[in-house]
Design an enzyme around this catalytic site. Structure first.
Site, PDB file in Angstrom:
ATOM      1  N   CYS A  68      -5.215  -5.918   7.789  1.00 57.28           N
ATOM      2  CA  CYS A  68      -5.599  -5.849   9.476  1.00 57.28           C
ATOM      3  C   CYS A  68      -4.507  -6.350   9.930  1.00 57.28           C
ATOM      4  O   CYS A  68      -3.691  -7.532  10.232  1.00 57.28           O
ATOM      5  CB  CYS A  68      -7.082  -6.261   9.844  1.00 57.28           C
ATOM      6  SG  CYS A  68      -7.142  -7.773   9.891  1.00 57.28           S
ATOM      7  N   ASN A 107     -13.969 -10.967   1.846  1.00 61.92           N
ATOM      8  CA  ASN A 107     -14.140 -10.203   3.374  1.00 61.92           C
ATOM      9  C   ASN A 107     -16.312 -10.644   3.347  1.00 61.92           C
ATOM     10  O   ASN A 107     -16.513 -10.890   1.945  1.00 61.92           O
ATOM     11  CB  ASN A 107     -14.274  -8.405   3.378  1.00 61.92           C
ATOM     12  CG  ASN A 107     -14.994  -7.809   2.937  1.00 61.92           C
ATOM     13  OD1 ASN A 107     -14.689  -8.329   1.456  1.00 61.92           O
ATOM     14  ND2 ASN A 107     -15.488  -6.621   3.569  1.00 61.92           N
ATOM     15  N   GLU A 144      -7.945 -11.674   3.204  1.00 58.74           N
ATOM     16  CA  GLU A 144      -7.009 -12.525   3.239  1.00 58.74           C
ATOM     17  C   GLU A 144      -6.995 -13.033   4.568  1.00 58.74           C
ATOM     18  O   GLU A 144      -6.705 -14.490   4.311  1.00 58.74           O
ATOM     19  CB  GLU A 144      -5.605 -11.551   4.236  1.00 58.74           C
ATOM     20  CG  GLU A 144      -5.184  -9.577   3.493  1.00 58.74           C
ATOM     21  CD  GLU A 144      -6.601  -9.203   3.717  1.00 58.74           C
ATOM     22  OE1 GLU A 144      -6.068  -7.128   3.701  1.00 58.74           O
ATOM     23  OE2 GLU A 144      -7.716  -9.471   4.534  1.00 58.74           O
ATOM     24  N   CYS A 172      -4.531 -10.326  10.042  1.00 59.66           N
ATOM     25  CA  CYS A 172      -4.759 -11.027   9.042  1.00 59.66           C
ATOM     26  C   CYS A 172      -3.135 -10.935   8.868  1.00 59.66           C
ATOM     27  O   CYS A 172      -2.319 -12.143   8.457  1.00 59.66           O
ATOM     28  CB  CYS A 172      -4.958 -10.159   7.756  1.00 59.66           C
ATOM     29  SG  CYS A 172      -6.896 -10.369   7.642  1.00 59.66           S
ATOM     30  N   GLU A 187     -18.776 -10.177   5.386  1.00 58.44           N
ATOM     31  CA  GLU A 187     -19.421  -9.022   6.872  1.00 58.44           C
ATOM     32  C   GLU A 187     -20.319 -10.073   8.083  1.00 58.44           C
ATOM     33  O   GLU A 187     -20.936 -11.163   7.011  1.00 58.44           O
ATOM     34  CB  GLU A 187     -19.701  -7.833   6.739  1.00 58.44           C
ATOM     35  CG  GLU A 187     -18.819  -7.364   5.924  1.00 58.44           C
ATOM     36  CD  GLU A 187     -19.223  -5.526   5.930  1.00 58.44           C
ATOM     37  OE1 GLU A 187     -18.701  -4.370   5.609  1.00 58.44           O
ATOM     38  OE2 GLU A 187     -20.118  -5.439   6.053  1.00 58.44           O
ATOM     39  N   CYS A 226     -11.882 -11.150   7.153  1.00 59.17           N
ATOM     40  CA  CYS A 226     -11.228 -10.205   6.168  1.00 59.17           C
ATOM     41  C   CYS A 226     -10.905 -11.271   4.837  1.00 59.17           C
ATOM     42  O   CYS A 226     -10.784 -12.570   5.200  1.00 59.17           O
ATOM     43  CB  CYS A 226      -9.941  -9.767   6.652  1.00 59.17           C
ATOM     44  SG  CYS A 226     -10.187  -8.605   8.172  1.00 59.17           S
TER      45      CYS A 226
END
Length: 156
Positions: free
Chosen positions: A111, A61, A74, A114, A63, A72
């Site tokens: 999420c 990830n 994934e 993803c 940010e 993310c």
């Protein structure tokens, strides 16, 4: 009116019960947490994608102070695999999270965004993607494809 039910099949197991190939993928996901840029949440997530030729591509990830601008683990792994190995199908993904100085006891799940990207990747290559969700107390292994995580994925 019909009342229908959706059920999913998954395996709840320990890390030690995983086969060597999935343990290797899980270890790559755990290592990938080290590259996480997560100064705001402190929640480091790593993902490792296994390709049909046994190549492993990782992501973590990233940010951003403008939260929607982050990405993310994934998706970084899947998009990297698609960019660098566009003709090689994805066969599995492992996901691990590291928080407060240790890996999470329970597995974390992707999420919604993803999950949709996983569904699109599975559709792109026409083969199911197995999913390993790592936790120190137990792992969840879904070998029947992404529909277990997102049964009503968007498509047209």
């Amino acid at each position: 009116m019909d009342s229908l039910e959706i059920s999913i099949h998954y395996t709840k197991c320990s890390y030690d019960e995983l086969n060597e190939e999935i343990r290797k993928l899980t270890d790559a996901a755990k290592r990938a947490t080290g590259g996480s840029y997560s100064p705001y949440s402190g929640f480091k997530v790593g993902a490792a994608v296994l390709l049909a030729d046994n190549t492993i591509v990782t992501g973590c990830n990233q940010e951003n102070i403008a939260y929607p601008s982050g990405l993310c683990a994934e998706r970084t792994a899947l998009f990297s695999a698609g960019a660098t190995h566009p003709d090689t199908p994805v066969t599995a993904i492992a996901i691990a999270a590291f928080h407060n100085g240790e890996f999470t006891a329970e597995p974390v799940t992707p999420c919604g965004a993803c999950r949709q990207v996983l569904a699109e990747t599975q559709s792109r290559y026409g083969r199911q993607i197995s999913v390993l969700l790592y936790g120190t107390e137990y792992c969840i292994f879904i070998k029947d494809g992404i529909s277990a995580l997102l049964p009503f994925s968007f498509s047209f």
